[in-house]
Scaffold this active site. Structure first.
Site, PDB file in Angstrom:
ATOM      1  CB  CYS A  65      53.308  42.283  43.006  1.00  0.00           C
ATOM      2  SG  CYS A  65      53.233  41.416  44.598  1.00  0.00           S
ATOM      3  CB  CYS A  69      59.885  40.391  47.012  1.00  0.00           C
ATOM      4  SG  CYS A  69      58.455  39.814  47.965  1.00  0.00           S
ATOM      5  CB  CYS A  72      59.969  40.052  42.779  1.00  0.00           C
ATOM      6  SG  CYS A  72      58.608  39.507  41.716  1.00  0.00           S
ATOM      7  CB  CYS A 109      53.800  25.576  38.746  1.00  0.00           C
ATOM      8  SG  CYS A 109      54.755  24.073  39.057  1.00  0.00           S
ATOM      9  CB  CYS A 142      52.096  23.073  42.021  1.00  0.00           C
ATOM     10  SG  CYS A 142      52.860  23.971  43.400  1.00  0.00           S
ATOM     11  CB  CYS A 202      56.204  23.076  46.288  1.00  0.00           C
ATOM     12  SG  CYS A 202      57.442  23.686  45.119  1.00  0.00           S
ATOM     13  NE  ARG A 272      60.106  21.686  40.766  1.00  0.00           N
ATOM     14  CZ  ARG A 272      59.056  21.966  41.534  1.00  0.00           C
ATOM     15  NH1 ARG A 272      58.682  23.200  41.736  1.00  0.00           N
ATOM     16  NH2 ARG A 272      58.384  20.977  42.090  1.00  0.00           N
TER      17      ARG A 272
END
Length: 417
Positions: A65, A69, A72, A109, A142, A202, A272
């Site tokens: 990626c 972040c 992550c 998801c 999702c 979400c 969740r």
């Protein structure tokens, strides 16, 4: 406690607590913890009974990626030894999803690392959604693909997506300390795009990154203002090889207070328990089901989770039941509002369909799972050693609690088999 009685009354009326009340929940003592859980449980049962929704996350593209972040394991410059692979084919993703549905998952998801999808990526995910829905009647899908450009949310909805996930993660005030390659406003914009397209929004948070109580309350109030239908509460998994590898700030008691605060502020949404529950809640996971009405099943995106059968046993032993495919998760007033939003999004500016009018938009970093079929997962070991201490000494990396995922989608091995 007068505080808890007030919060229960407000939760049953869907009334927003004051910031001071929300902060007071996080400041309660361990002696008061069971009272806090019981109070949050009254609100949870009012809107969701004793149902637990199971979600199953398929990692469509892992690692590599360009975003930075700090939390992550897939970030730019991460040295975490995770699986790295490019896009799964639609049939591969559908096969992975089928394992979760077989284990009782109601929602699949689909997650892909990256800043956001190209139009070609949206087409690819659209074909994957179609393949999954063809094979699994009634399953919700999702998508979690990062920042959305104009028109992409509408295209995902047209392909059959039911929801879009993009987490705010932390407060606006501290967001720049966590991520520099995009902004908090970028994330808010993507959630709003999903809403405007008629997708169920979400969006949630990550706790344990060194944030203050005020930061936690700020982000949860922002999520209520955005009117997210589901709020995933992630607990930071401090991966070696990431900037937050030494951030072991959570105890099971702290996690329960955070979940309770979220329930009081967002009483009628799907709360969740997401990434990190096994690592941080540990033996207190069943107690957390009295607050949250939704969990992920099985493995996470880049780390192992609790075996799927252990999750199912935990739900049953705690006196809860898995929510069936024919049951509407959201309370009637929220389900009706979502249906109205979808109907409105389907109309263009002159009453024509959005697709005919070509009007485009009408105005993530998440912890995911690959669920495990009950039979295949029955003998899988839990990743957290028994008797692990509640909190590591300051500065000590607890890599023994984090088992990097080596199974499931993107490998030749069944998840947690």
């Amino acid at each position: 406690m007068d505080l808890l009685n007030t919060l229960v009354d407000k939760g049953l009326r869907r009334e927003l607590p004051t910031r001071e009340e929300a902060l007071a929940v996080l400041a309660t003592s361990d002696d008061e913890l069971l009272d806090v859980v019981a109070a949050a449980g009254k609100v949870r049962r009012q809107w969701f009974g004793r149902r637990v929704k199971l979600n199953y996350l398929v990692n469509l593209k892992s690692g590599l990626c360009p975003e930075d972040c700090s939390y992550c394991s897939q970030r730019l410059g991460s040295k975490a030894e995770i699986l790295k692979y490019t896009w799964l084919k639609p049939e591969e993703a559908s096969e992975a999803a089928a394992a979760g549905v077989a284990g009782g998952a109601k929602r699949v998801c689909l997650v892909a690392s990256g800043r956001g999808p190209t139009d070609r990526d949206v087409d690819r995910v659209g074909k994957t959604i179609e393949a999954i829905k063809e094979q699994n009647e009634g399953v919700e899908v999702c998508a979690c693909l990062g920042l959305l450009s104009d028109g992409q949310a509408e295209r995902l909805k047209d392909a059959g997506a039911d929801a879009y996930n993009h987490n705010l993660n932390t407060s606006e005030a501290t967001y720049g300390q966590i991520t520099k390659t995009h902004t908090y406003a970028d994330r808010v914009d993507t959630v709003q795009k999903a809403h405007a397209a008629g997708l169920s929004a979400c969006s949630g948070l990550i706790a344990g990154m060194g944030e203050s109580d005020e930061d936690l309350v700020d982000v949860v109030y922002s999520l209520r203002e955005l009117d997210s239908d589901s709020v995933p509460v992630n607990f930071l998994i401090p991966f070696e090889g990431t900037p937050l590898a030494k951030e072991w700030n959570l105890t099971p008691q702290r996690c329960l207070r955070i979940l309770a605060m979220v329930r009081f502020v967002c009483p009628d949404v799907e709360v969740r328990i997401a990434g990190g529950r096994e690592v941080h809640l540990r033996s207190m996971q069943p107690l957390a089901l009295n607050i949250a009405n939704s969990i992920f099943l099985g493995d996470y995106l880049t780390s192992e989770g609790q075996a799927g059968q252990a999750d199912l046993d935990m739900i049953a032993d705690a006196g809860f039941e898995v929510e069936g495919a024919g049951t509407t998760t959201l309370p009637a007033h929220r389900a009706d509002a979502l249906a109205a939003a979808r109907a409105a999004a389907a109309q263009g500016p002159c009453g024509s369909s959005a697709a005919e009018a070509g009007c485009g938009s009408a105005c993530g970093g998440c912890s995911g799972h690959e669920a495990v079929p009950a039979q295949a997962a029955a003998e899988a070991p839990a990743p957290v050693p028994a008797g692990a201490p509640a909190q590591a000494p300051a500065g000590e990396v607890r890599s023994d609690l984090v088992a990097v995922r080596r199974r499931g989608a993107g490998t030749d091995l069944a998840p947690n088999a």
